[in-house]
Enzyme design. Structure first.
Site, mmCIF file in Angstrom:
data_model
loop_
_atom_site.group_PDB
_atom_site.id
_atom_site.type_symbol
_atom_site.label_atom_id
_atom_site.label_comp_id
_atom_site.label_asym_id
_atom_site.label_seq_id
_atom_site.Cartn_x
_atom_site.Cartn_y
_atom_site.Cartn_z
ATOM 1 N N HIS A 233 -29.340 -24.479 29.030
ATOM 2 C CA HIS A 233 -29.198 -24.967 27.646
ATOM 3 C C HIS A 233 -28.922 -26.473 27.558
ATOM 4 C CE1 HIS A 233 -29.029 -20.723 26.519
ATOM 5 N NE2 HIS A 233 -28.130 -20.569 27.493
HETATM 6 C C1 BDR Z 1 -23.667 -23.302 25.617
HETATM 7 O O1 BDR Z 1 -22.470 -22.559 25.873
HETATM 8 C C2 BDR Z 1 -21.959 -22.894 27.132
HETATM 9 O O2 BDR Z 1 -21.517 -21.757 27.785
HETATM 10 C C3 BDR Z 1 -23.044 -23.646 27.861
HETATM 11 O O3 BDR Z 1 -22.493 -24.611 28.746
HETATM 12 C C4 BDR Z 1 -23.840 -24.280 26.763
HETATM 13 O O4 BDR Z 1 -23.291 -25.528 26.401
HETATM 14 C C5 BDR Z 1 -24.804 -22.322 25.434
HETATM 15 O O5 BDR Z 1 -24.536 -21.478 24.377
#
Ligand code: BDR
Ligand code: CA
Length: 308
Positions: free
Chosen positions: A237
């Site tokens: 992400h």
């Molecule tokens: C986001 O949530 C976190 O767990 C990850 O690092 C990312 O920033 C994805 O939903």
């Protein structure tokens, strides 16, 4: 050269995002990194940020940001990011120390000292950015853009409708989205489909280069969790933010109106997205990425991994 400030909670995909920052040194100059409590507690993510900056030879100062969301209690996510925040990986020790325990003032001062406007890249809960804007509203004139990983309009991950970063601090997100700043959002709508396959993770893990090996090892932890994979790929992400800055051509986006549900109830932390054809274009506060060329995206990411 674009000047950027990174605000993160490393975090497996945050760590990979920092690897992309290193690989993009010819295009992006990082002027500071702040930690924010999110994936893990403040001590863990701050320590990870310091160790990652050392490992990757990123010279920028690392500072400690908020230890808790604005209102609700801190609730980390070890089930996704592991006990160290980077799976089970313990990174090499570093002598690098935080440049400030008061990271938000430090961020403000550093941004104000720059001749050019700064792009802020938040890849954790938006607590630090909300505090920055509330404490020092004059900083807004010195911000070029916010490129945020957060939110979802199709499907959530922390709940049915909410994405983890926004869900962790909805009040902070509401402050940021109503700031009138120039905002681009990499939401789950696209980041879910920005992933890396097991074969390439394995190749990195087998690399004789220590940094590539550690990136492979850290990603392998996440890849091995079934629910982390979408169509056989591990979604990275936070990496999407840096790729947006260096290779915007791999995405498509539209201007929409975004607000955050801060009510108690099943939609708390959801990003409410007005994409109606007849929405008021004057009121659109966000460039919302809607589409990605997955193959082109992965090519850029792999090229980057093999240069660090
Ligand atoms: C986001 O949530 C976190 O767990 C990850 O690092 C990312 O920033 C994805 O939903
Ligand atoms: Ca993150």
């Amino acid at each position: 050269m674009k000047k950027i400030w990174i605000d993160c909670d490393p975090g497996i995909d945050d760590a990979m995002m920092l690897a992309m920052v290193k690989a993009s040194e010819d295009k992006l100059k990082v002027i500071g990194i702040s930690s924010v409590a999110g994936n893990q507690y403040s001590d863990i993510v701050t320590n990870n940020a310091l160790k990652l900056a050392s490992l990757l030879n990123i010279e920028a100062p690392v500072v400690r940001g908020a230890r808790e969301p604005l209102i609700q209690p801190m609730k980390p996510c070890p089930e996704v990011h592991g006990p160290t925040g980077l799976g089970y990986t313990i990174l090499p020790e570093t002598e690098k120390e935080v440049a400030s325990e008061h990271g938000i003032s430090f961020m403000y001062q550093t941004i104000m000292e720059q001749e050019e406007r700064v792009t802020i890249v938040p890849t954790g809960p938006l607590t630090n950015i909300a505090l920055l804007l509330k404490l020092y509203p004059e900083v807004k004139d010195h911000i070029e853009e916010l490129v945020i990983m957060g939110g979802a309009s199709v499907i959530g991950n922390a709940s049915a409708t909410a994405e983890f970063n926004i869900y962790t601090d909805p009040e902070a997100a509401k402050i940021v989205f109503s700031s009138n700043l120039n905002i681009t959002v990499c939401s789950l709508d696209i980041t879910n489909y920005c992933g890396i396959d097991g074969e390439n993770i394995e190749k990195l893990k087998n690399s004789s280069n220590r940094t590539q090996h550690l990136c492979g090892e850290i990603m392998e932890f996440a890849y091995n969790q079934n629910e982390a994979r979408i169509n056989g790929l591990l979604s990275l992400h936070d990496v999407c933010t840096i790729i947006y800055l260096t290779n915007p051509e791999v995405y498509k986006g539209i201007r929409i109106i975004v607000d955050v549900d801060c009510n108690e109830g099943i939609n708390r932390g959801a990003t409410i997205c007005d994409k109606r054809e007849y929405r008021n274009l004057q009121q659109c506060n966000v460039n919302w990425l809607t589409d990605v060329n997955q193959e082109a995206w992965l090519n850029v990411v792999l090229r980057n991994f093999w240069t660090i």
